[in-house]
Design an enzyme around this catalytic site. Structure first.
Site: not given
Length: 573
Positions: A93, A179
């Site tokens: 974001s 991740d």
């Protein structure tokens, strides 16, 4: 089916999410062909209100978790399950993308049938991003013929079916490096991995107060992810030799760039047993046969990590840093090392070239002075000799400059132009190297790529007089590798320097085509029947002032035949 689902996990992103949303709204790609899936992790600010303002500009899906998950993994998983696009792109974001990202990616994917597409990244506000794998666009790469294993962040484009069919999701119970496990699974299961590097497509931005990155992560949690990655590689549907090579490359990456690098020299002593136990659990999942495939200097670290021997592990890291060993010898250019009494010899360890930093570089028409430091060299001071090497670009001529001063590993070299000026006209370009010699082994390293701030503007030169001809010597930095070289060429004095009388006792020398530097100090001008002493000072980069000891008449000024500086004579007639 629409082409893309852009997945955005959010948490208290009100300060910067507008930049991302604007970059998505400005995409040069049909709005009907992509959706933006936002999953919020219980923000307490205006993040969702800002997102809702883009309802008419974007094809939005917005949801919020019931409780804060503490990491981006769960929001990404929820969004992935909602995704309807043929491909998904994960965007943080606080980042944003190029307006042509989706258009170019769609065209590339359609042409090359990629399952995973790495898009070139650019750091903003000092954010570091992977670069080595983005040297060129490549329709197909592998984990072994490229550098993609050095970027395991999820900010890539993935075929949605690849992820869902192989049950590739982010492990929600892990809060660190999850991740990396996700991306490695995608790499291992993809039929084709591609790289698109035509331009910067993804802008990774450094922000204050980022969501998950500052939270403490225990060694147990961190190394458990690393262990799971090793297991994932070993369980992949690939030939064993191929899997071993991938695992070795992952270990190279891990020990070079992760928190493991130098941990025994950074972490408090009382915490190190916890670290070595967790690291040992990870390395025990690595078959010993893989040790032979990693960078040779890592083999002792793997040996002692697998044994959970923190004392000897620390000795290895300290020995590498200091370049001092309990016992060592060099055979065929490689190190054989024993780190402690009674410990095994580790043979065939490659001696990596040292990194050289140019900490100072000064020059004038008398000499060049450069100071260099050796960094990250595996051999300690006292076991090697250094010298500077000037090598002509056509490799026909070489000049050596001995060490002048060794001040606490700060090596100073004085290149006296009077000593070498007769050799300089043999070649226009001279490259500068540092040679490090250990016994009969010589390591050669170009100089200048790593340096402190250069003290001169580009093209600043020195003026040299040789055999009734004038030359300029110009240090410069090479275009491709940013190393320092010396350019030597003949010039016409009147086209390069103007000489004017200022008042009655000052001579001003001004560079016409560039700045020229002179040695400050005593100087003199020689007339037909007189010589006047003076003091030369550099007043700016392209101007020199000679303050004479007595006045000079204008008609005499026109008859100056020589200008003498402390170590150079310029014949003007």
């Amino acid at each position: 089916m629409m082409k893309f689902s852009v997945i955005v996990p959010t948490y208290n992103s009100e300060k910067y999410i507008t930049e991302l949303l604007n970059s998505l709204a400005k995409q040069d790609f049909p709005k009907t062909e992509f959706e933006v899936v936002v999953v919020d992790d219980c923000s307490t600010d205006q993040t969702l209100q800002i997102v809702e303002k883009y309802r008419n500009k974007l094809n939005l899906k917005v949801s919020q978790l019931e409780t804060n998950s503490g990491g981006p993994g769960k929001p990404r998983n929820v969004a992935l399950k909602q995704a309807e696009g043929e491909f998904v792109l994960f965007v943080d974001s606080d980042d944003y993308i190029n307006k042509e990202t989706l258009k170019d990616a769609a065209a590339f994917i359609d042409e090359h049938h990629s399952d995973v597409l790495l898009i070139k990244m650019k750091g903003v506000n000092g954010r570091g991003v992977p670069q080595s794998m983005f040297k060129e666009t490549a329709p197909e790469v592998t984990l072994l013929n490229s550098r993609i294993i050095y970027t395991l962040s999820p900010t890539k484009i993935y075929r949605t079916a690849l992820l869902k069919d192989n049950d590739i999701y982010f492990p929600e119970e892990l809060k660190s490096a999850e991740d990396q496990l996700f991306t490695m699974k995608a790499y291992l299961n993809a039929n084709r991995i591609s790289v698109l590097s035509d331009k910067a497509y993804y802008y990774a931005t450094k922000r204050e107060g980022e969501h998950m990155s500052s939270a403490y992560v225990s060694p147990e949690d961190f190394y458990e992810v690393m262990r799971l990655i090793a297991v994932e590689i070993l369980n992949a549907d690939l030939e064993e030799a191929h899997k071993d090579q991938i695992l070795a490359e992952f270990l190279n990456r891990h020990f070079s760039f992760s928190r493991t690098n130098g941990f025994s020299l950074k972490v408090k002593l009382e915490e190190q047993p916890q670290w070595i136990n967790a690291l040992g659990d990870f390395i025990q999942a690595v078959p010993e046969r893989v040790d032979a495939l990693v960078m040779s200097k890592l083999r002792p670290l793997l040996h002692y990590a697998r044994a959970k021997d923190i004392d000897n592990y620390r000795t290895v890291e300290e020995s590498y840093r200091q370049g001092q060993y309990y016992r060592f010898d060099i055979v065929d250019g490689k190190l054989n090392i024993q780190f402690n009494e009674g410990e095994p010899y580790f043979e065939g360890i490659d001696i990596a070239k040292p990194k050289v930093k140019m900490t100072a570089f000064k020059f004038d028409n008398h000499k060049i002075v450069t100071e260099l430091t050796l960094n990250e060299f595996m051999i300690g001071e006292g076991h090697y000799d250094v010298r500077l090497k000037l090598h002509s670009r056509n490799k026909k001529h070489t000049m050596y400059v001995p060490l002048s001063v060794n001040a606490n590993k700060q090596y100073r070299f004085n290149i006296m132009l009077e000593d070498i000026k007769a050799y300089l006209p043999k070649e226009k370009i001279w490259d500068v190297f540092l040679e490090v010699q250990i016994g009969t082994e010589v390591f050669e390293v170009r100089v200048g790529n790593q340096r402190n701030k250069y003290a001169y503007t580009a093209e600043t030169s020195a003026l040299i007089h040789l055999n009734n001809d004038f030359y300029r010597l110009t240090p410069y930095f090479t275009k491709d590798f940013n190393n320092i070289s010396l350019y030597f060429t003949a010039i016409t004095l009147t086209d390069s320097i103007s000489m004017k009388l200022k008042g009655k006792n000052k001579i001003i020398l001004t560079g016409l085509d560039r700045g020229y530097v002179f040695e400050e100090g005593m100087a003199s001008v020689v007339l037909k029947d007189d010589m006047i002493m003076g003091m030369l000072s550099q007043t700016s980069e392209n101007e020199v002032e000679i303050l004479l000891s007595k006045d000079i008449k204008k008609r005499d000024f026109k008859n100056i035949v020589k200008l003498n500086t402390a170590h150079m004579t310029y014949s003007l007639k």
